[in-house]
Design a protein around this motif. Sequence first.
Motif, PDB file in Angstrom:
ATOM      1  N   PHE A  32       0.847  -1.072   0.000  1.00  0.00           N
ATOM      2  CA  PHE A  32       0.058   0.107  -0.070  1.00  0.00           C
ATOM      3  C   PHE A  32       0.782   1.371  -0.126  1.00  0.00           C
ATOM      4  CE2 PHE A  32      -3.304  -2.690   2.482  1.00  0.00           C
ATOM      5  CZ  PHE A  32      -4.093  -3.130   1.480  1.00  0.00           C
ATOM      6  N   LEU A  33       0.390   2.251  -0.671  1.00  0.00           N
ATOM      7  CA  LEU A  33       1.183   3.470  -0.781  1.00  0.00           C
ATOM      8  C   LEU A  33      -0.059   4.518  -0.301  1.00  0.00           C
ATOM      9  CD1 LEU A  33       3.011   3.337  -4.103  1.00  0.00           C
ATOM     10  CD2 LEU A  33       3.864   2.645  -2.038  1.00  0.00           C
ATOM     11  N   ASN A  34       0.223   5.629   0.523  1.00  0.00           N
ATOM     12  CA  ASN A  34      -0.698   6.544   0.876  1.00  0.00           C
ATOM     13  C   ASN A  34      -2.036   6.309   1.362  1.00  0.00           C
ATOM     14  OD1 ASN A  34       1.267   8.412  -0.303  1.00  0.00           O
ATOM     15  ND2 ASN A  34       0.333   8.191  -2.222  1.00  0.00           N
ATOM     16  N   LEU A  35      -1.950   5.110   2.435  1.00  0.00           N
ATOM     17  CA  LEU A  35      -3.050   4.484   2.798  1.00  0.00           C
ATOM     18  C   LEU A  35      -3.421   5.657   3.865  1.00  0.00           C
ATOM     19  CD1 LEU A  35      -4.889   2.256   3.031  1.00  0.00           C
ATOM     20  CD2 LEU A  35      -3.347   1.165   4.869  1.00  0.00           C
ATOM     21  N   LYS A  36      -4.696   5.933   3.778  1.00  0.00           N
ATOM     22  CA  LYS A  36      -5.523   6.830   4.615  1.00  0.00           C
ATOM     23  C   LYS A  36      -5.218   6.255   6.056  1.00  0.00           C
ATOM     24  CE  LYS A  36      -8.437   8.690   1.198  1.00  0.00           C
ATOM     25  NZ  LYS A  36      -9.813   8.384   0.609  1.00  0.00           N
ATOM     26  N   VAL A  37      -5.042   7.195   7.136  1.00  0.00           N
ATOM     27  CA  VAL A  37      -5.114   6.928   8.696  1.00  0.00           C
ATOM     28  C   VAL A  37      -6.420   6.018   8.903  1.00  0.00           C
ATOM     29  CG1 VAL A  37      -4.991   7.576  10.877  1.00  0.00           C
ATOM     30  CG2 VAL A  37      -3.361   8.792   9.134  1.00  0.00           C
ATOM     31  N   LYS A  38      -7.356   6.547   8.573  1.00  0.00           N
ATOM     32  CA  LYS A  38      -8.579   5.854   8.805  1.00  0.00           C
ATOM     33  C   LYS A  38      -8.860   4.360   8.188  1.00  0.00           C
ATOM     34  CE  LYS A  38     -11.861   7.883   5.340  1.00  0.00           C
ATOM     35  NZ  LYS A  38     -12.392   6.670   4.767  1.00  0.00           N
ATOM     36  N   ASP A  39      -8.023   4.418   6.838  1.00  0.00           N
ATOM     37  CA  ASP A  39      -8.366   3.031   6.278  1.00  0.00           C
ATOM     38  C   ASP A  39      -7.479   2.232   6.979  1.00  0.00           C
ATOM     39  OD1 ASP A  39     -10.318   3.937   4.510  1.00  0.00           O
ATOM     40  OD2 ASP A  39      -8.791   4.380   2.821  1.00  0.00           O
ATOM     41  N   LYS A  40      -6.336   2.635   7.171  1.00  0.00           N
ATOM     42  CA  LYS A  40      -5.444   1.765   8.098  1.00  0.00           C
ATOM     43  C   LYS A  40      -5.818   1.288   9.471  1.00  0.00           C
ATOM     44  CE  LYS A  40      -0.624   1.984  10.272  1.00  0.00           C
ATOM     45  NZ  LYS A  40       0.502   2.673  10.696  1.00  0.00           N
ATOM     46  N   GLN A  41      -6.395   2.214  10.086  1.00  0.00           N
ATOM     47  CA  GLN A  41      -7.325   1.609  11.316  1.00  0.00           C
ATOM     48  C   GLN A  41      -8.437   0.758  11.061  1.00  0.00           C
ATOM     49  OE1 GLN A  41      -8.399   5.707  12.827  1.00  0.00           O
ATOM     50  NE2 GLN A  41      -6.809   5.963  13.794  1.00  0.00           N
ATOM     51  N   LEU A  42      -9.276   0.701  10.082  1.00  0.00           N
ATOM     52  CA  LEU A  42     -10.179  -0.096   9.603  1.00  0.00           C
ATOM     53  C   LEU A  42      -9.651  -1.536   9.472  1.00  0.00           C
ATOM     54  CD1 LEU A  42     -12.228   1.843   6.966  1.00  0.00           C
ATOM     55  CD2 LEU A  42     -13.373   0.958   9.307  1.00  0.00           C
ATOM     56  N   ILE A  43      -8.572  -1.638   8.605  1.00  0.00           N
ATOM     57  CA  ILE A  43      -7.813  -2.728   8.463  1.00  0.00           C
ATOM     58  C   ILE A  43      -7.172  -3.384   9.611  1.00  0.00           C
ATOM     59  CG2 ILE A  43      -5.701  -4.002   7.180  1.00  0.00           C
ATOM     60  CD1 ILE A  43      -6.197  -1.604   5.012  1.00  0.00           C
ATOM     61  N   GLU A  44      -6.840  -2.551  10.537  1.00  0.00           N
ATOM     62  CA  GLU A  44      -6.379  -3.281  11.758  1.00  0.00           C
ATOM     63  C   GLU A  44      -7.413  -3.724  12.751  1.00  0.00           C
ATOM     64  OE1 GLU A  44      -4.342   0.469  13.252  1.00  0.00           O
ATOM     65  OE2 GLU A  44      -2.453  -0.403  13.056  1.00  0.00           O
ATOM     66  N   ARG A  45      -8.526  -3.001  12.632  1.00  0.00           N
ATOM     67  CA  ARG A  45      -9.891  -3.297  13.343  1.00  0.00           C
ATOM     68  C   ARG A  45     -10.253  -4.918  12.714  1.00  0.00           C
ATOM     69  NH1 ARG A  45     -13.966   0.987  13.958  1.00  0.00           N
ATOM     70  NH2 ARG A  45     -12.507   2.137  12.940  1.00  0.00           N
ATOM     71  N   TYR A  46     -10.314  -4.877  11.486  1.00  0.00           N
ATOM     72  CA  TYR A  46     -10.651  -6.018  10.772  1.00  0.00           C
ATOM     73  C   TYR A  46      -9.591  -7.309  11.153  1.00  0.00           C
ATOM     74  CZ  TYR A  46     -11.640  -9.117   6.672  1.00  0.00           C
ATOM     75  OH  TYR A  46     -12.174 -10.156   6.064  1.00  0.00           O
ATOM     76  N   ILE A  47      -8.562  -6.919  11.031  1.00  0.00           N
ATOM     77  CA  ILE A  47      -7.461  -8.104  11.508  1.00  0.00           C
ATOM     78  C   ILE A  47      -7.736  -8.630  12.836  1.00  0.00           C
ATOM     79  CG2 ILE A  47      -5.081  -8.735  11.779  1.00  0.00           C
ATOM     80  CD1 ILE A  47      -4.395  -6.559   9.517  1.00  0.00           C
ATOM     81  N   GLU A  48      -7.937  -7.624  13.816  1.00  0.00           N
ATOM     82  CA  GLU A  48      -8.331  -8.047  15.052  1.00  0.00           C
ATOM     83  C   GLU A  48      -9.472  -8.699  15.307  1.00  0.00           C
ATOM     84  OE1 GLU A  48      -8.185  -4.048  17.271  1.00  0.00           O
ATOM     85  OE2 GLU A  48      -5.788  -4.093  16.985  1.00  0.00           O
ATOM     86  N   SER A  49     -10.687  -8.348  14.506  1.00  0.00           N
ATOM     87  CA  SER A  49     -11.956  -9.140  14.512  1.00  0.00           C
ATOM     88  C   SER A  49     -11.858 -10.564  14.257  1.00  0.00           C
ATOM     89  CB  SER A  49     -13.041  -8.306  13.575  1.00  0.00           C
ATOM     90  OG  SER A  49     -12.670  -8.609  12.406  1.00  0.00           O
ATOM     91  N   ILE A  50     -10.805 -10.887  13.268  1.00  0.00           N
ATOM     92  CA  ILE A  50     -10.730 -12.432  12.790  1.00  0.00           C
ATOM     93  C   ILE A  50      -9.512 -12.910  13.586  1.00  0.00           C
ATOM     94  CG2 ILE A  50      -9.706 -13.760  10.887  1.00  0.00           C
ATOM     95  CD1 ILE A  50     -10.849 -11.398   8.975  1.00  0.00           C
ATOM     96  N   VAL A  51      -8.696 -12.430  14.267  1.00  0.00           N
ATOM     97  CA  VAL A  51      -7.669 -13.153  14.786  1.00  0.00           C
ATOM     98  C   VAL A  51      -7.955 -13.739  16.336  1.00  0.00           C
ATOM     99  CG1 VAL A  51      -5.426 -13.157  15.973  1.00  0.00           C
ATOM    100  CG2 VAL A  51      -5.623 -11.829  13.677  1.00  0.00           C
TER     101      VAL A  51
END
Length: 125
Positions: free
Chosen positions: A106-125
């Motif tokens: 990823f290049l230039n990933l918005k902070v809010k999108d990075k946080q969404l991906i982090e929360r998505y990963i946490e919801s699966i792990v």
Amino acid sequence: NGKKGNYKNWRQGFDKRKFPRINVNLEASISCKNTNTKSKAFALNIGIGGISLYSDKKYSLYDQIEIEFTIPLLAKNYTISCAGQVMWVVKTVRGTQETYDIGIEFLNLKVKDKQLIERYIESIV
């Protein structure tokens, strides 16, 4: 066993990523600025640093692309769009279809999108 061209050993090297990834099954779309190519793709895994997916279209190393995908989180769907760069490409076969596994940073990933991906990963792990 370390033989050249050994796909399994080659792939295991990616377990040492800076940002861990989780396996997913998400639809994505990719468009390449260099070649004006657009394609549908399917994500194999994702992390905050990038995404691995497969497509029937071949992309080249270091192609600059735009990627869009939707992640389900807390009973809602969130669409993420960002720039990326192709970091590796491996020709594969799925069933009878020739496809390409593609690693995208990823290049230039918005902070809010990075946080969404982090929360998505946490919801699966």
